[in-house]
Design a protein around this motif. Sequence first.
Motif, PDB file in Angstrom:
ATOM      1  N   ASN A 132      13.835  44.794  34.903  1.00 51.74           N
ATOM      2  CA  ASN A 132      13.335  44.881  36.267  1.00 51.74           C
ATOM      3  C   ASN A 132      13.004  43.523  36.874  1.00 51.74           C
ATOM      4  N   TYR A 133      13.127  42.485  36.085  1.00 56.23           N
ATOM      5  CA  TYR A 133      12.813  41.141  36.569  1.00 56.23           C
ATOM      6  C   TYR A 133      13.916  40.677  37.505  1.00 56.23           C
ATOM      7  N   CYS A 134      13.551  40.208  38.700  1.00 51.44           N
ATOM      8  CA  CYS A 134      14.586  39.770  39.640  1.00 51.44           C
ATOM      9  C   CYS A 134      14.133  38.525  40.389  1.00 51.44           C
ATOM     10  N   TYR A 135      15.096  37.853  40.986  1.00 54.13           N
ATOM     11  CA  TYR A 135      14.854  36.654  41.771  1.00 54.13           C
ATOM     12  C   TYR A 135      15.012  37.006  43.245  1.00 54.13           C
ATOM     13  N   GLN A 136      14.020  36.627  44.034  1.00 52.86           N
ATOM     14  CA  GLN A 136      14.033  36.965  45.458  1.00 52.86           C
ATOM     15  C   GLN A 136      14.393  35.734  46.292  1.00 52.86           C
ATOM     16  N   LEU A 137      15.520  35.800  46.972  1.00 51.95           N
ATOM     17  CA  LEU A 137      15.881  34.765  47.935  1.00 51.95           C
ATOM     18  C   LEU A 137      15.567  35.305  49.320  1.00 51.95           C
ATOM     19  N   ILE A 138      14.610  34.672  49.965  1.00 51.80           N
ATOM     20  CA  ILE A 138      14.158  35.123  51.287  1.00 51.80           C
ATOM     21  C   ILE A 138      14.751  34.188  52.333  1.00 51.80           C
ATOM     22  N   ILE A 139      15.447  34.760  53.292  1.00 56.10           N
ATOM     23  CA  ILE A 139      16.072  33.964  54.349  1.00 56.10           C
ATOM     24  C   ILE A 139      15.511  34.414  55.694  1.00 56.10           C
ATOM     25  N   LEU A 140      14.749  33.535  56.321  1.00 53.63           N
ATOM     26  CA  LEU A 140      14.110  33.833  57.595  1.00 53.63           C
ATOM     27  C   LEU A 140      14.588  32.847  58.659  1.00 53.63           C
ATOM     28  N   GLY A 141      14.154  33.076  59.911  1.00 53.03           N
ATOM     29  CA  GLY A 141      14.527  32.182  61.001  1.00 53.03           C
ATOM     30  C   GLY A 141      15.766  32.671  61.734  1.00 53.03           C
ATOM     31  N   LEU A 151      21.912  39.311  22.926  1.00 54.25           N
ATOM     32  CA  LEU A 151      21.876  38.393  24.071  1.00 54.25           C
ATOM     33  C   LEU A 151      21.686  39.200  25.337  1.00 54.25           C
ATOM     34  N   ASP A 152      20.601  38.900  26.087  1.00 51.26           N
ATOM     35  CA  ASP A 152      20.386  39.685  27.304  1.00 51.26           C
ATOM     36  C   ASP A 152      21.030  39.006  28.509  1.00 51.26           C
ATOM     37  N   SER A 153      20.890  39.600  29.662  1.00 49.74           N
ATOM     38  CA  SER A 153      21.573  39.111  30.863  1.00 49.74           C
ATOM     39  C   SER A 153      21.009  37.792  31.372  1.00 49.74           C
ATOM     40  N   TYR A 154      19.869  37.356  30.827  1.00 52.39           N
ATOM     41  CA  TYR A 154      19.302  36.057  31.198  1.00 52.39           C
ATOM     42  C   TYR A 154      19.681  34.977  30.195  1.00 52.39           C
ATOM     43  N   LYS A 155      20.619  35.300  29.303  1.00 47.37           N
ATOM     44  CA  LYS A 155      21.066  34.376  28.259  1.00 47.37           C
ATOM     45  C   LYS A 155      19.915  34.005  27.321  1.00 47.37           C
ATOM     46  N   ILE A 156      19.080  34.983  27.011  1.00 50.70           N
ATOM     47  CA  ILE A 156      17.995  34.811  26.046  1.00 50.70           C
ATOM     48  C   ILE A 156      18.317  35.649  24.820  1.00 50.70           C
ATOM     49  N   ILE A 157      18.149  35.051  23.635  1.00 50.05           N
ATOM     50  CA  ILE A 157      18.509  35.704  22.379  1.00 50.05           C
ATOM     51  C   ILE A 157      17.271  36.358  21.772  1.00 50.05           C
ATOM     52  N   GLY A 208      26.697  32.618  34.361  1.00 46.74           N
ATOM     53  CA  GLY A 208      26.826  33.786  33.499  1.00 46.74           C
ATOM     54  C   GLY A 208      25.732  34.810  33.686  1.00 46.74           C
ATOM     55  N   ILE A 209      25.063  34.791  34.833  1.00 44.68           N
ATOM     56  CA  ILE A 209      24.004  35.754  35.131  1.00 44.68           C
ATOM     57  C   ILE A 209      24.522  36.741  36.170  1.00 44.68           C
ATOM     58  N   ASP A 210      24.190  37.999  35.983  1.00 47.55           N
ATOM     59  CA  ASP A 210      24.604  39.043  36.913  1.00 47.55           C
ATOM     60  C   ASP A 210      23.884  38.836  38.246  1.00 47.55           C
ATOM     61  N   PHE A 211      24.644  38.753  39.331  1.00 45.81           N
ATOM     62  CA  PHE A 211      24.034  38.517  40.641  1.00 45.81           C
ATOM     63  C   PHE A 211      23.166  39.692  41.083  1.00 45.81           C
TER      64      PHE A 211
END
Length: 390
Positions: free
Chosen positions: A3-12, A304-310, A33-36
Amino acid sequence: MKNYCYQLIILGKDFDIREAVINSLKDKVEEIGIDFNHFRIINDENFDEYTDASPSFCIYLGRNEENKQFADVELLKKIVVDASLVLPIVQGSLEDFNQCVPKIISTYNGLAVSDQDKDVKVEKIANNILEAFSLLRKNRRVFISYKRDESTSVAIQLYEALERSGFDVFLDTHSIRPSEPFQDELWHRMADSDVVVLLNTSNFLESMWTTKELAMANKLLLGMIVVSWPDHSIKDHRDAEISFPIQLKANDFNYEGKQLDDNVVDTIIENVESIRARTLAARRDNLISNFMKMAKFRGYAPQLDSYKIISMTKNNEEIVLVPAVGIPNSLNYESSSVFIEEIRKKKYEHVYILFDETCIRDYWLNHLKWLDSSLSVETLSILKVQKWLN
């Protein structure tokens, strides 16, 4: 950590740059190599999806607004209050910065984008986003390899230009203090570089030291920008994981042939920026694949998970290994700690930073041992994995 995700916020207010940034970011994320799908793009229409519980990075797009009617100011205030990183991007020139952004971010460092430099700036913005999410190293290190009696003036020119572009540049005549052991420090700095700019003059390979630098760059899997002088080429960079050749012409030089034309310098810098993420991804993947092979050979079952962590079980203990490119430092420990809360939820008992100690000086390896004894995160060299597995 699903459930961990990265938030790109685009305003203006968009000025035909929003989609270009998203597409560039998507390409780079896929190269790493990370799933978008781990990224969420948030704007004024879906801002209710924003949460301060996940990492976020905000881009504010600003155009000259003489009436000061800026868009999304209230949403921007929420981002600022949450202490999320904000990058103001303005159309045209930084001279109009205060007319392009709300007062609340008027003291932030911003970036100007014009029609002429849009492609270059979009790539830089995408890299900035990855750096903010700790998916790309913030220390942007470049190593210049050259033959002193043939290309010193060009080497110094590139050193200064790359420094102005935000890179930490290694040049032997400028970067090693008199008290340091020259060759040990040179290899140490090369091991922590992202890209090598190789100035391929006619007698480059006739020097023992430049030949060794080329061989070591290949061994470390560093990306290379190979800048070849007119009527000269090189084949020995073929072992490089990622290599970009630039063949110079006679009219690419000025000042009596002692320096490169500004357009050529810009091209070199653009390509350093371009291959940097791919180089780091390749080096990290090499670390991962070597570890996985050794662990499986010894009968372990690393995942190996999707964050390339073993993750794996060793001696009935659940452990996690976070691959790190270059020389581990306190920032590696800190960024690895981002995962500790999720790691503890899964009851992992040990967190290791996996790295390659090739060319790293003894004093720094001793420093890592001290950090290991002081913090909850430890280091593990890929060169010592066999013994560690036994």
